[in-house]
Design a protein around this motif. Sequence first.
Motif, PDB file in Angstrom:
ATOM      1  N   ALA A 310       0.804  -1.223   0.000  1.00 32.77           N
ATOM      2  CA  ALA A 310       0.000   0.000   0.000  1.00 32.77           C
ATOM      3  C   ALA A 310       0.834   1.269   0.000  1.00 32.77           C
ATOM      4  N   ASN A 311       2.046   1.226   0.567  1.00 33.60           N
ATOM      5  CA  ASN A 311       2.796   2.477   0.637  1.00 33.60           C
ATOM      6  C   ASN A 311       3.343   2.866  -0.740  1.00 33.60           C
ATOM      7  N   ALA A 312       3.724   4.125  -0.830  1.00 31.48           N
ATOM      8  CA  ALA A 312       4.082   4.692  -2.133  1.00 31.48           C
ATOM      9  C   ALA A 312       5.314   4.068  -2.753  1.00 31.48           C
ATOM     10  N   ARG A 313       6.104   3.360  -1.971  1.00 30.19           N
ATOM     11  CA  ARG A 313       7.319   2.749  -2.515  1.00 30.19           C
ATOM     12  C   ARG A 313       7.069   1.353  -3.073  1.00 30.19           C
ATOM     13  N   HIS A 314       5.961   0.732  -2.676  1.00 28.92           N
ATOM     14  CA  HIS A 314       5.764  -0.673  -3.057  1.00 28.92           C
ATOM     15  C   HIS A 314       4.388  -0.988  -3.643  1.00 28.92           C
ATOM     16  N   GLU A 315       3.490  -0.022  -3.714  1.00 29.16           N
ATOM     17  CA  GLU A 315       2.146  -0.345  -4.189  1.00 29.16           C
ATOM     18  C   GLU A 315       2.147  -0.898  -5.612  1.00 29.16           C
ATOM     19  N   HIS A 316       3.020  -0.387  -6.473  1.00 30.87           N
ATOM     20  CA  HIS A 316       3.029  -0.807  -7.871  1.00 30.87           C
ATOM     21  C   HIS A 316       3.414  -2.269  -8.046  1.00 30.87           C
ATOM     22  N   GLU A 317       3.981  -2.876  -7.000  1.00 32.71           N
ATOM     23  CA  GLU A 317       4.547  -4.212  -7.139  1.00 32.71           C
ATOM     24  C   GLU A 317       3.500  -5.325  -7.107  1.00 32.71           C
ATOM     25  N   TRP A 318       2.213  -4.971  -7.025  1.00 31.56           N
ATOM     26  CA  TRP A 318       1.175  -5.999  -7.157  1.00 31.56           C
ATOM     27  C   TRP A 318       1.307  -6.721  -8.500  1.00 31.56           C
ATOM     28  N   LYS A 319       1.862  -6.028  -9.484  1.00 34.92           N
ATOM     29  CA  LYS A 319       1.987  -6.619 -10.826  1.00 34.92           C
ATOM     30  C   LYS A 319       2.947  -7.806 -10.857  1.00 34.92           C
ATOM     31  N   VAL A 320       3.842  -7.890  -9.864  1.00 30.88           N
ATOM     32  CA  VAL A 320       4.785  -9.007  -9.812  1.00 30.88           C
ATOM     33  C   VAL A 320       4.044 -10.341  -9.737  1.00 30.88           C
ATOM     34  N   TRP A 321       2.861 -10.342  -9.109  1.00 31.91           N
ATOM     35  CA  TRP A 321       2.110 -11.586  -8.919  1.00 31.91           C
ATOM     36  C   TRP A 321       1.583 -12.168 -10.224  1.00 31.91           C
ATOM     37  N   ARG A 322       1.604 -11.404 -11.293  1.00 33.44           N
ATOM     38  CA  ARG A 322       1.202 -11.951 -12.599  1.00 33.44           C
ATOM     39  C   ARG A 322       2.150 -13.067 -13.046  1.00 33.44           C
TER      40      ARG A 322
END
Length: 403
Positions: A310-322
């Motif tokens: 959720a924080n601004a440094r890691h939120e984008h990393e949800w895409k790794v789960w693809r």
Amino acid sequence: MHNTDSIQTTHAGSLPRSPELLAANAAMTENPGDPAAFEELLAGSVKDVVARQREVGITFPNDGEYGHTMSNSVDYGAWWNYSFSRLGGLTPGGVDRWQSTEKVRSEPGKIRLTSMRDRRDRVRFDEAYNDPNSFILTGRKAVPQPTVTGPITYTGQEAVQRDIAHLKEALAANGFETGFLPALSPGSASRIANEYYKSDEELVYACADAMREEYKTIVDAGLTVQIDDPSIAENWDMINPEPTVEDYLAFTQLRVEALNYAIRDLPQEQIRFHLCWGSWHGPHTTDLPFADLAQTMLSINAGSYSFEAANARHEHEWKVWRDLTLPEEKAVVPGVVSHATNVVEHPELVADRIERFAQILGRERVIASTDCGLGGRVHPQIAWAKLEALSEGARLASQRLWG
């Protein structure tokens, strides 16, 4: 660990302590006074915090980590410091890791952890960290770390049994079937000065043997144990100069193998692993990307995985789960509200975050949580408002995912 008709809600462990409990913690440290009165206050406080979790919509609660003494209303380290009173072989120290000026440099082929003050994030933003008016460390109380001077043993049997008893009583009083208790990982427990063991491996495995007793006691009581392990991700920033990713993962593998050794034969469905990059409020520009750690995390024999999302440094990393394969029997526990900001997330945003994971991994395997513990990191009013937003977001996501 799996959802049936709605998204379950939980958090990463630490919740705000009451002023009365903080005062009692300080009194017990300086002058033990009446232990019975303290136990009565602690038991009542745990019952109250479990009731508060129920009121805000948390479906998988804990004791707020109230059995882990918090030094002050601002405290980033209670998750770790509690272990100092539960491990034998330690001699109390006089240096706080955040205040130590020691500089430890890694050498080719040999990775060594530096002091907190010499970590790369802090060096890069030295002016901000040393500004007395900076929000980064304002109000934090120094806590000296001990030194290993003898064989490490587990001495916390009475304390963990107390934690279990208080939580189980509170769960029953509030209509919960079960809950969780956090416990320190071997890799994180070993991040202290060592004057006894001959090697890093000996130290880490000694911590594994000792902490296994706490894990097993919690699991045998029918609760879930959450393994708190910033050493897997946070150590990256504590190595100066920056190593290669390959060297770092090789360094980390020892911590992973020691943890798997410590939880051997324990039921995976009662083990939750918590990965984070450190709870302090700072820029975090030197965090290791989740993509570099994901497979290492999944090699840990836990039934579910809690991580910052959720924080601004890691939120984008949800895409790794693809690109990851999560075994069917396992679940993820992503943070959908952050401990690193005073802004209370909108429930619609929380729902969107939950749905991202559900669309990739399936609605049954996503449990909504916080990035890290809220206690000691944000003001109590804000912490509880964040948990309300988390629960409301989970309700919205459930409506969309189940109809």
